[in-house]
Each structure stands twice: as C-alpha cells, then as structure tokens.
Design an enzyme around this catalytic site. Structure first.
Site: not given
Length: 397
Positions: A340, A374
């Site tokens: 991210k 995840r």
C-alpha cells in the site's frame, strides 16, 4: 538486597489465570480476582449532560471514574463524549445499576456488557464457506490477491488473462495461501470504474477454473450485487466488499441468500474524521445492522479496517497502531496492507519493493490480533505469519 519485581503484561483472561496458576492460587479465588486484573478505558460519544452525569456517578460509586467535558456538571453544554475508566469488576457493578436508569442508559448497559464479553477474546471456530471450511483463531490465515485487471497498481495487469491468472493462483496455493481473493476491478486512487458486465466478463472464466482446481475458498472482491450473485452461482465462497454494503443496496440480500461469509471494509470519501477509530467503529456497527437485517449471519461477518482507503498516510498509521480497538466488535479482522501507499510513502519505494514494509505491517497486525492477512507476496508473508504466530498465538507449524 533488592526484591525481584517486574510488571506482567497480559492480553486476555486465560493469560491472567495462567499467572494465578503459576503461584498456586486457589481456583475459586482466581475466578474472583480475574475481573480485577483487567483495566479498561471506554469512550462513549455524544451523550447529554444528564446521561454523562449519571454515568460518572455510577462509575465513581463503584471505585472507577469518568472524564467528561467541562460544562457537563452544570449542563452548560449540549453534548459531551465521556471516557469511562475502571476494572472489569467495577464495570460489571456499574452495569447492574445502569440497567435501572432512564435516558437510554439501560441500552448502554447492554452495549457495555457485550463489549466486555467481546474483549475476553474470540474463540477458535470454523468459518463455513459454502462447503469449504476455514478455522479462525488457531493461526493467521493468508489471503492471496489475484487481480485480473489491466490497471492494477501493484502488478501492472500481469495476470489479466485466464492462463496467467490460474498459474498465479496455483503458485500462491503452493506457497501456502489459505484463500484466493479474485478481483476484476481496480480500486486504487483515480481508477476508472467499469460496468457490471465487464467485471463479470473478467472474473467468470477464472472462477470456473479456480473452484474446480483448488481446495481453498475463493473470495470475490466486488462492490456490485450482480457481480457477487454471478460469482456465487459459479461456486465462489466469500464476498469481499470494499464499501461494506454501502455501494449497492442489494448486496446484503445477495450475501444472505447464498449464506456466504462477508468481509466488510471501512471506506469513505475524503479523509475528514471526528475521531478516527470512533468513526470507524460506528461505520462497522451501521454496516453490521444492514447485514443482520438482511439476514446475514453474524458468524459470517469479518471486518477490515481499510488501510489505504479514505485515510491519509498518518491516519493509516494511526489505524495500524490502534488495531486492537476493533476487538470491541467481537468479529474476526482481516488486514490488507500489502504494497500500500502508506508503505511506499513512508519508505519512498515503488510497489514492487515494498515486501519488507508489508512484512512489518503483517507482523504488527498479527500481534494486534488480526485473523487474516491479504497479501501479494504469499511465500514471504506465510513465513512471517508462522513466525509471528509462534510468538503471539503459541502456534506451532
């Protein structure tokens, strides 16, 4: 000569009972003393002065305390948040009195009771995934990300055809993935939305092969009810909704109809918050109400704090630091931090060089109690998860 003295850090009831056992405390006495070992700080929002003053009085009367805004005592303000301070024993004593109080405080007493139960820890249980089974609580589960999109931020559309997508899924399962999360629409900042038909066209051929070839559950990352319905009809097992049932009002009904587990992610437009974690908890409670009213079973709901969505870098880091505050919901937690921008901006690295930063967030997430991570880099994150589990969950592999 000094005494041998040190502080004990405990995170749940079982750990304090183990400490009692080590020094030979009587079983009955241990049960009586355990509620005194846990000190809690609860925040309640938007109370009237009448509600807050009664709460403060009840906490003080039981040996606890409560902090309110200046002006609450003389009701010179309309609303106040309140911090409730006390041990489990003190809260339980206050709850008994609050059940008899007016001004909706009986309902607050029930919520406090629910929260105390939730904070005792989530039990090991089996998540039924439409014929597949996942055990939650024994070890951290790893969800492998499979994007069949031409504009994925992290893998550049490398798996945007059936053959490469299936091969990547095979690789992730071989590396230890417990779940494959299939997405047909990019959701990175500035992405171009696609139609329902196009999303179905992208994911359907892949689902058909995955459900036949692999034993692990297949999750579908979508916000569209019709896409979810088609995917479930094709044999998918889990729905991962990045808007927590808010993007499509029909989604909750579809999930309930098929009895599928549901991942609800926190998301919002913009980054304005009154109180970051308080707003997130309220968001999840509202989505839980939508799900439950539609017939989704509570045991099928998983929450995701939505790292990278509707938050600044600083807010993402704060949410990571405060992950344990999600425990009050009593639901399994999925954490998606892989590659991210929070990591990229902190380390000044492109997406394909963020594996170490991802590993740090995965380890910290597991230490905070998350149940599922995840990730893109399955092999590396499986190893990090297993090592962290050995420390945090006392799990051996």
């Amino acid at each position: 000569m000094s005494f041998n003295l040190h502080n004990i850090v405990i995170s749940n009831r079982e750990e304090v009972l183990e400490e009692f056992k080590k020094i030979g405390v009587d079983g009955g006495g241990a049960g009586v003393m355990a509620p005194k070992a846990f000190h809690y700080l609860f925040k309640v929002y938007d109370l009237t002065p009448k509600q807050a003053n009664i709460l403060k009085q009840e906490m003080l009367g039981k040996g606890g305390d409560a902090a309110v805004a200046r002006g609450c005592v003389d009701a010179s303000i309309e609303k106040t948040d309140i911090l409730l301070i006390g041990t489990e024993k003190q809260f339980r004593a206050a709850i008994k009195k609050l059940r008899l109080q007016p001004f909706r405080l009986a309902r607050l007493a029930e919520q406090l009771e629910e929260t105390l139960v939730n904070l005792r820890g989530r039990k090991v249980r089996t998540l039924e995934c439409r014929g597949k089974h996942l055990v939650l609580g024994e070890r951290t589960l790893v969800m492998g990300i499979l994007n069949v999109t031409p504009d994925s931020f992290s893998d550049g559309g490398k798996f945007n055809n059936l053959e490469s997508a299936v091969e990547q899924a095979r690789r992730m399962v071989d590396e230890g993935a417990d779940i494959i999360d299939l997405g047909g629409e990019s959701t990175h900042p500035g992405y171009e939305p696609i139609s329902v038909d196009e999303e179905i066209r992208r994911i359907t051929p892949v689902i058909k092969v995955l459900v036949q070839e692999f034993d692990v559950p297949i999750s579908i990352d979508t916000t569209k009810a019709e896409v979810a319905r088609v995917a479930l009809e094709e044999g998918a097992h889990i729905i991962n909704d990045q808007w927590s049932l808010r993007a499509d009002p029909r989604m909750a009904g579809v999930v309930a109809e098929y009895g599928a587990p549901l991942v609800m992610m926190h998301n919002q437009n913009g980054t304005d918050y009154h109180d970051l974690m308080g707003d997130m908890i309220r968001f999840f409670r509202e989505s839980m109400d939508i799900a439950l009213k539609a017939g989704v079973e509570r045991n099928n709901i998983i929450v995701d704090p939505g790292i990278g969505f509707g938050k600044t870098v600083e807010q993402n880091i704060e949410a990571m630091r405060r992950l344990k505050e999600l425990d009050c919901l009593g639901l399994p937690v999925l954490l998606g931090t892989s590659r991210k921008s929070m990591i990229g901006k902190t380390l000044d690295l492109p997406p394909d060089q963020r594996v170490e930063g991802t590993g740090a967030t995965v380890a910290l997430g597991i230490a905070a109690g998350v149940d599922i991570v995840r990730v893109h880099d399955v092999k590396e994150m499986v190893r990090i998860s297993r090592m962290t589990d050995a420390i945090v969950r006392h799990a051996s592999h």
